[in-house]
Design a protein around this motif. Structure first.
Motif, PDB file in Angstrom:
ATOM      1  N   ASP A  84       0.631   4.159  -2.770  1.00 18.92           N
ATOM      2  CA  ASP A  84       0.350   5.548  -2.406  1.00 18.92           C
ATOM      3  C   ASP A  84       1.397   6.494  -2.991  1.00 18.92           C
ATOM      4  OD1 ASP A  84      -1.918   4.872  -1.016  1.00 18.92           O
ATOM      5  OD2 ASP A  84      -0.944   4.833   0.948  1.00 18.92           O
ATOM      6  N   ARG A 132       0.833  -1.202   0.000  1.00 21.10           N
ATOM      7  CA  ARG A 132       0.000   0.000   0.000  1.00 21.10           C
ATOM      8  C   ARG A 132       0.867   1.251   0.000  1.00 21.10           C
ATOM      9  NH1 ARG A 132      -4.988   1.594  -1.593  1.00 21.10           N
ATOM     10  NH2 ARG A 132      -4.212   3.695  -1.966  1.00 21.10           N
ATOM     11  N   LYS A 186       0.541   9.442  -5.639  1.00 21.83           N
ATOM     12  CA  LYS A 186       0.959  10.822  -5.392  1.00 21.83           C
ATOM     13  C   LYS A 186       1.738  11.366  -6.590  1.00 21.83           C
ATOM     14  CE  LYS A 186       3.581  13.671  -2.128  1.00 21.83           C
ATOM     15  NZ  LYS A 186       4.402  13.673  -0.864  1.00 21.83           N
TER      16      LYS A 186
END
Length: 417
Positions: free
Chosen positions: A115, A111, A119
């Motif tokens: 992420d 995860r 981003k």
């Protein structure tokens, strides 16, 4: 390199569905091995726009090993493809294939890493890139060119990106990067007796996936007048882009038209007698650069793009340059080319093929042809097809595609301070 060199090519399919194309080119001691997966941005399902980029970025890479063996990597995501290529000395073929096979094996993704990718992708989507290339078209202009397509994003929908999960990315990879949805192309200094056992060993046990159902985009219809856009961008000089809707190579019966467009493109933009800028009113001072982009490998409609940056010393406006280019295109519709002019266009188109005769571009062409279900032999018949283009072909194609209902125009002006 020369396109006249003999390049024996062999195509076959493994039991798990992986298409393999091997092209022997012994002019240099190198190879380019490329994987093509038929899973691109046009295949993204609703509420998952950006998934193709996230999956491509999350797929296995070993940059340290690539550098150690002297490999040059290149990855890209297109409308219908996700691709990754490695160009390296031919002695490193086994390692290159190991690196590519690892990209097709089941992946792991944390995860935290996802992420980070989200981003980065969101930052790219929200940024205003410097308008440094005549080839680059904005998302707004692309939506104008293909009015019936979905909303266009540079990398993905920001809201969709926030909802994408690890499971989404891994599922996309499992389905889209499966061997029966993929093509392996190797071009270069290879021997079949060496490469085929390696491919069997590294790729034959990869599990296929049944049931991949990508979203497809509708074909477009064109009616009415030309479509226009004025945009202010980070460009130091005004730019003009004129995009004409055309078929792609995948369109049945369109190959002859594409070859005629190649000759037109060369006539307009290549060599010492290029019509742009020499046939414009201020001659070579009119433009600082000009390019044309040809229709290629989209599944549905494509485009023929003329893009020009005005010269520093020209007194002409973007509107005046547009009018003069339209007059040149109109002359292609009303007057057949003489034999000398046609020959010039053909020669320049053939020189363009010579300039693209690298291992990486050969592999790219072969993979793209296979992805749209066209025979690899088109790479070798292209030069002959260009030779066969006639003045009547040029006139017919100009009348067919250089029409107002197929035209989208963008005036890109320097952003005001």
């Amino acid at each position: 390199m020369t396109i006249t060199a003999e390049k024996p090519t062999h195509a076959y399919t493994l039991a798990n569905g992986l298409q393999v194309i091997l092209r022997q080119d012994h002019r240099t001691p190198g190879i380019c091995a490329s994987l093509f997966h038929k899973a691109g941005t046009d295949h993204e399902r609703a509420n998952q726009r950006g998934l193709a980029y996230l999956a491509g970025g999350a797929t296995f890479k070993d940059k340290d090993l690539e550098r150690k063996i002297g490999a040059t990597a290149n990855g890209w995501i297109d409308y219908h493809l996700s691709a990754y290529s490695l160009e390296a000395p031919s002695a490193e073929l086994a390692t290159v294939l190991q690196l590519l096979a690892a990209r097709m094996e089941p992946q792991t993704l944390s995860r935290e890493r996802l992420d980070k990718g989200i981003k980065h992708t969101r930052k790219l989507e929200e940024s205003e890139p410097y308008f440094s290339s005549d080839y680059w078209i904005t998302s707004t202009f692309e939506e104008l060119i293909f009015p019936q397509a979905r909303t266009v994003y540079k990398f993905g929908n920001v809201d969709d990106l926030a909802r994408i999960t690890v499971a989404d990315v891994l599922s996309w990879h499992e389905e889209g990067y499966a061997p029966n949805n993929s093509i392996l192309v190797i071009a270069g200094d290879i021997a079949l007796d060496d490469v085929q056992p390696l491919i069997q060993h590294l790729f034959a046990d990869l599990a296929p996936f049944e049931g991949f159902a990508p979203a497809e985009q509708p074909a477009h219809s064109f009616t009415g007048d030309e479509r226009r856009l004025v945009q202010h961008l980070d460009t130091p000089l005004p730019r003009l882009q004129m995009a004409f809707n055309t078929p792609s190579l995948a369109t049945p019966g369109a190959i002859g038209d594409i070859r005629a467009l190649q000759v037109i493109s060369a006539l307009l933009t290549r060599g010492p007698q290029a019509w742009l800028p020499l046939r414009l009113s201020e001659d070579k001072h009119t433009l600082s650069s000009v390019i044309s982009r040809l229709p290629a490998y989209r599944r549905n409609d494509d485009l023929f793009l003329l893009a020009a940056t005005l010269g520093v010393d020209t007194s002409l406006s973007v509107q005046q340059v547009e009018l003069e280019i339209k007059q040149l295109l109109e002359s292609l519709k009303t007057h057949a080319l003489d034999a000398e002019t046609l020959k010039y266009g053909q020669q320049q188109a053939l020189e363009s093929l010579e300039e693209q005769d690298t291992l990486e571009i050969q592999a790219s062409i072969l993979g793209n042809l296979a992805a749209i279900d066209l025979p690899w032999t088109l790479i070798d018949s292209e030069a002959g097809q260009i030779h066969n283009v006639t003045a009547d072909d040029i006139q017919r194609v100009a009348n067919t595609y250089f029409s107002p209902e197929r035209l989208s125009v963008a005036h890109s002006l320097p952003r005001e301070a």
